[in-house]
Design a protein around this motif. Sequence first.
Motif, PDB file in Angstrom:
ATOM      1  N   VAL A   1     125.173 -27.299   5.242  1.00 56.82           N
ATOM      2  CA  VAL A   1     125.564 -28.843   4.926  1.00 56.82           C
ATOM      3  C   VAL A   1     124.502 -28.765   3.602  1.00 56.82           C
ATOM      4  O   VAL A   1     123.236 -28.426   3.795  1.00 56.82           O
ATOM      5  N   GLU A   2     125.091 -29.174   2.407  1.00 56.58           N
ATOM      6  CA  GLU A   2     124.210 -29.323   1.302  1.00 56.58           C
ATOM      7  C   GLU A   2     123.245 -30.219   1.480  1.00 56.58           C
ATOM      8  O   GLU A   2     123.327 -31.551   1.647  1.00 56.58           O
ATOM      9  N   PRO A   3     121.887 -29.919   1.563  1.00 57.71           N
ATOM     10  CA  PRO A   3     120.598 -31.090   1.806  1.00 57.71           C
ATOM     11  C   PRO A   3     120.842 -31.973   0.637  1.00 57.71           C
ATOM     12  O   PRO A   3     120.469 -33.317   1.134  1.00 57.71           O
ATOM     13  N   GLN A   4     120.927 -31.700  -0.557  1.00 57.72           N
ATOM     14  CA  GLN A   4     121.011 -32.929  -1.736  1.00 57.72           C
ATOM     15  C   GLN A   4     121.857 -32.267  -2.648  1.00 57.72           C
ATOM     16  O   GLN A   4     122.113 -31.107  -2.899  1.00 57.72           O
ATOM     17  N   ALA A   5     122.400 -32.960  -3.353  1.00 57.81           N
ATOM     18  CA  ALA A   5     123.134 -32.635  -4.862  1.00 57.81           C
ATOM     19  C   ALA A   5     122.235 -31.832  -5.752  1.00 57.81           C
ATOM     20  O   ALA A   5     120.840 -31.835  -5.629  1.00 57.81           O
ATOM     21  N   HIS A   6     122.850 -30.934  -6.375  1.00 57.42           N
ATOM     22  CA  HIS A   6     122.178 -30.135  -7.467  1.00 57.42           C
ATOM     23  C   HIS A   6     121.075 -29.058  -7.058  1.00 57.42           C
ATOM     24  O   HIS A   6     120.240 -28.754  -7.433  1.00 57.42           O
ATOM     25  N   VAL A   7     121.682 -28.272  -5.838  1.00 57.26           N
ATOM     26  CA  VAL A   7     120.926 -27.249  -5.581  1.00 57.26           C
ATOM     27  C   VAL A   7     121.588 -26.232  -6.416  1.00 57.26           C
ATOM     28  O   VAL A   7     122.466 -25.889  -6.480  1.00 57.26           O
ATOM     29  N   VAL A   8     120.404 -25.452  -6.903  1.00 53.89           N
ATOM     30  CA  VAL A   8     120.507 -24.392  -8.094  1.00 53.89           C
ATOM     31  C   VAL A   8     120.073 -23.201  -7.763  1.00 53.89           C
ATOM     32  O   VAL A   8     120.553 -22.142  -8.421  1.00 53.89           O
ATOM     33  N   ALA A   9     119.373 -23.035  -6.675  1.00 54.18           N
ATOM     34  CA  ALA A   9     118.539 -21.684  -6.472  1.00 54.18           C
ATOM     35  C   ALA A   9     118.482 -21.751  -4.838  1.00 54.18           C
ATOM     36  O   ALA A   9     118.524 -22.541  -4.366  1.00 54.18           O
ATOM     37  N   PHE A  10     118.368 -20.026  -4.497  1.00 47.29           N
ATOM     38  CA  PHE A  10     118.476 -19.931  -3.300  1.00 47.29           C
ATOM     39  C   PHE A  10     117.985 -18.596  -3.035  1.00 47.29           C
ATOM     40  O   PHE A  10     117.963 -17.511  -3.735  1.00 47.29           O
ATOM     41  N   THR A  11     117.241 -18.380  -1.894  1.00 50.47           N
ATOM     42  CA  THR A  11     116.677 -16.911  -1.649  1.00 50.47           C
ATOM     43  C   THR A  11     116.996 -16.778  -0.121  1.00 50.47           C
ATOM     44  O   THR A  11     117.143 -17.343   0.685  1.00 50.47           O
ATOM     45  N   PHE A  12     117.184 -15.279   0.270  1.00 49.41           N
ATOM     46  CA  PHE A  12     117.447 -14.805   1.675  1.00 49.41           C
ATOM     47  C   PHE A  12     116.221 -14.201   1.917  1.00 49.41           C
ATOM     48  O   PHE A  12     115.835 -13.102   1.092  1.00 49.41           O
ATOM     49  N   ASP A  13     115.754 -14.401   3.104  1.00 51.10           N
ATOM     50  CA  ASP A  13     114.458 -13.520   3.443  1.00 51.10           C
ATOM     51  C   ASP A  13     114.939 -13.369   4.925  1.00 51.10           C
ATOM     52  O   ASP A  13     115.659 -13.685   5.489  1.00 51.10           O
ATOM     53  N   PHE A  14     114.221 -11.952   5.457  1.00 46.65           N
ATOM     54  CA  PHE A  14     114.092 -11.583   6.802  1.00 46.65           C
ATOM     55  C   PHE A  14     113.046 -11.674   7.377  1.00 46.65           C
ATOM     56  O   PHE A  14     111.809 -11.536   7.004  1.00 46.65           O
ATOM     57  N   ARG A  15     113.135 -11.960   8.822  1.00 45.91           N
ATOM     58  CA  ARG A  15     112.046 -12.012   9.642  1.00 45.91           C
ATOM     59  C   ARG A  15     112.230 -11.173  11.011  1.00 45.91           C
ATOM     60  O   ARG A  15     113.391 -10.976  11.329  1.00 45.91           O
TER      61      ARG A  15
END
Length: 180
Positions: A166-180
């Motif tokens: 679910v989109e947390p808010q409008a205008h999300v423009v960047a994202f990152t994937f990390d691993f644990r």
Amino acid sequence: IDADDTPLPRPRTPAFARVPRAARTPPRRRALRIGAIVGLALLLVVQALVADRARLGADARWRPVVAALCAPLGCQLPAWREPAAFTVLARDVRPRADRPGVLRATATFRNDARWPQPWPALVLTLSDLDGQTAGARVFSPREYLGAAPRGTLASGQSASVALDIVEPQAHVVAFTFDFR
């Protein structure tokens, strides 16, 4: 031997320094004792390595040694964990046209570690125009695979995942994937 070829008397060892004949160890028995000491010392080293296999198996220098010891002994070596060795090959987050307010996050990653690893936890972080974190979530392997993972991710093996969020808010423009 003196000048007239007469043997000189042998100096006598004082009585307190003489080893009684009965206390002298024959060479064969001495060799057996030394062999037993060396064998027991080696056994002690093997026991120490096997007993500390969890800690030593997490060290890249010691893992091959401990794995070689555990193979014939039947002991279990903990799975290799090196989250930094997972490399993202492709990633994307797009809105789903058929479901407003839902984003489809996809990623392809590869295990670049020397050994197989368990499936990692996947951390997805979304950011807005100002670089502020709009939302973040950790996905377990069960969540992004749809079922409990079978086995490990082999060295050099790639995997592709797709997540609906679910989109947390409008205008999300960047994202990152990390691993644990």
